[in-house]
Design an enzyme around this catalytic site. Structure first.
Site, short mmCIF file in Angstrom:
data_model
loop_
_atom_site.label_atom_id
_atom_site.label_comp_id
_atom_site.label_asym_id
_atom_site.label_seq_id
_atom_site.Cartn_x
_atom_site.Cartn_y
_atom_site.Cartn_z
N ASP A 146 1.83 5.68 7.46
CA ASP A 146 0.85 5.51 6.54
C ASP A 146 0.39 6.75 5.80
OD1 ASP A 146 0.95 2.78 7.16
OD2 ASP A 146 -0.29 2.64 8.61
N LYS A 197 7.96 2.32 9.76
CA LYS A 197 7.55 1.13 8.95
C LYS A 197 7.04 2.02 7.50
CE LYS A 197 3.45 -1.02 9.43
NZ LYS A 197 2.84 -1.14 8.16
N ASP A 247 7.54 -2.85 4.78
CA ASP A 247 6.49 -4.07 5.07
C ASP A 247 5.78 -4.28 3.75
OD1 ASP A 247 4.41 -5.38 6.12
OD2 ASP A 247 3.40 -3.67 6.95
N LEU A 248 6.45 -5.35 3.02
CA LEU A 248 5.77 -5.32 1.63
C LEU A 248 5.19 -7.06 1.82
CD1 LEU A 248 8.45 -3.96 -0.76
CD2 LEU A 248 6.36 -2.87 -0.03
N LYS A 249 5.50 -7.59 2.56
CA LYS A 249 4.75 -9.22 2.77
C LYS A 249 5.02 -9.77 1.62
CE LYS A 249 1.26 -7.58 5.92
NZ LYS A 249 1.47 -6.04 5.76
N ASP A 283 5.73 -15.69 -2.79
CA ASP A 283 6.02 -16.11 -4.09
C ASP A 283 6.91 -17.23 -4.11
OD1 ASP A 283 6.22 -16.31 -7.09
OD2 ASP A 283 5.78 -13.99 -7.04
N ILE A 284 7.07 -17.88 -5.39
CA ILE A 284 8.11 -19.20 -5.38
C ILE A 284 9.30 -18.65 -4.76
CG2 ILE A 284 6.65 -20.27 -7.25
CD1 ILE A 284 9.10 -19.50 -9.17
N THR A 316 -4.53 -10.35 10.74
CA THR A 316 -5.44 -10.14 11.69
C THR A 316 -6.93 -10.15 11.08
OG1 THR A 316 -4.69 -7.81 11.49
CG2 THR A 316 -4.40 -9.35 13.73
N GLY A 350 0.95 3.55 14.71
CA GLY A 350 0.60 4.72 13.48
C GLY A 350 -0.18 5.90 14.09
N ARG A 351 -1.44 5.74 13.91
CA ARG A 351 -2.36 7.02 14.09
C ARG A 351 -2.08 7.66 15.58
NH1 ARG A 351 -7.15 3.70 11.68
NH2 ARG A 351 -5.67 2.09 12.42
O1 C5P Z 1 -2.55 3.56 13.15
P1 C5P Z 1 -2.41 2.19 13.76
O2 C5P Z 1 -1.43 2.19 15.00
O3 C5P Z 1 -3.57 1.12 14.02
O4 C5P Z 1 -1.25 1.39 12.59
C1 C5P Z 1 -0.97 0.30 12.80
C2 C5P Z 1 -0.20 -0.44 11.52
O5 C5P Z 1 0.31 -1.88 11.80
C3 C5P Z 1 -0.51 -0.23 10.12
O6 C5P Z 1 0.32 0.11 9.42
C4 C5P Z 1 -1.39 -1.66 9.91
O7 C5P Z 1 -1.36 -1.90 8.60
C5 C5P Z 1 -0.24 -2.42 10.25
N1 C5P Z 1 -0.62 -3.75 11.10
C6 C5P Z 1 -1.89 -4.14 11.81
N2 C5P Z 1 -2.13 -5.28 12.23
C7 C5P Z 1 -1.55 -6.15 11.58
C8 C5P Z 1 -0.45 -6.23 10.84
C9 C5P Z 1 -0.03 -4.88 10.53
O8 C5P Z 1 -2.43 -3.08 12.33
N3 C5P Z 1 -2.02 -7.66 12.17
#
Ligand code: C5P
Length: 232
Positions: free
Chosen positions: A11, A32, A59-61, A64-65, A120, A211-212
């Site tokens: 990210d 990702k 991760d583009l989710k 569409d049709i 979420t 991520g973080r």
């Molecule tokens: O930094 P962190 O560990 O919170 O990042 C989690 C990653 O997972 C982010 O890219 C976030 O957009 C993604 N994500 C999430 N919850 C979801 C779906 C995707 O945190 N339900």
């Protein structure tokens, strides 16, 4: 117990920060790439990351049709990514079309295709009042997961806390990809329902998205290795 693989959420606002991060790693990792980075840098960044030997969950989710999703997936598969995703709310036909597109566009192995059940950020109130869905949130997510399985998808993105239930409903081979991971003693940031890597493994998560806790750690490689050790 099934193996649990770490997917590092890349990210970052642009390739400058993303590559500065990847330069620290001297082994192939699974990353990702989300909308922020992909829409800024385009398909070129996927090529560059693959050239460095890393695996990619793009991760583009898509939603569409069916015909549009099929064509889009054909193009994404040609980028040689390892995993992509769609919204299960697009329905079974759209999900099957995604698989067809991926099969047509891939050069070797078809990328895994994962469904998003409910975001979420969707609350029980929003489900009822805005989307007019009367079924309870967890039951909706389980039903969407089953639909994804019937459409031929490989798994779903879900919370660690749903992972076991989804394996029960959809089978052990149906993959669960779980974000919201925080090693003990690290900041929750804006995540609400968190779980440790070890707990995620115990619940049957096949992939954890982190991520973080890795990207913002003082020593990212050390943080990555420590999570890897916890999963052993
Ligand atoms: O930094 P962190 O560990 O919170 O990042 C989690 C990653 O997972 C982010 O890219 C976030 O957009 C993604 N994500 C999430 N919850 C979801 C779906 C995707 O945190 N339900």
């Amino acid at each position: 117990m099934a193996e649990t693989t770490i997917i590092v959420a890349l990210d970052f606002p642009s390739k400058t920060e993303a590559f500065a991060f990847l330069d620290k790693f001297h082994e192939p990792i699974y990353v990702k790439v989300g909308m922020e980075l992909f829409y800024k840098e385009g398909p070129e960044i996927i090529k560059n990351i693959k050239e460095r030997g890393h695996k990619i969950f793009l991760d583009l989710k898509l939603h569409d049709i069916p015909n549009t999703v099929k064509s889009a997936m054909r193009n994404l598969a040609s980028l040689d990514v390892d995993m992509v995703n769609v919204h299960a709310a697009g329905g079974k036909k759209m999900m099957s079309a995604a698989i067809e597109g991926l099969e047509e566009g891939c050069k070797g192995t078809r990328p895994l295709c994962i469904a998003v059940t409910q975001l979420t950020s969707t609350s029980p109130e929003m489900l009822k009042e805005e989307l007019l869905i009367e079924t309870e949130l967890a039951a909706t997510a389980a039903h969407y997961a089953y639909m994804a399985k019937e459409a031929g998808l490989d798994g779903v993105v879900c919370s660690v806390h749903e992972s076991r239930k989804i394996h029960e409903v959809c089978g052990e081979d149906f993959l669960t990809v779980t974000p919201g991971i925080r090693p003990a003693g690290t900041s929750k940031d804006d995540q609400v329902r968190i779980a440790t890597p070890a707990y995620a493994k115990d619940q049957g998560s096949n992939f954890i998205v982190v991520g973080r806790p890795i990207t913002q750690a003082p020593d990212s490689v050390e943080a990555y290795k420590s999570i890897k050790a916890e999963l052993k």
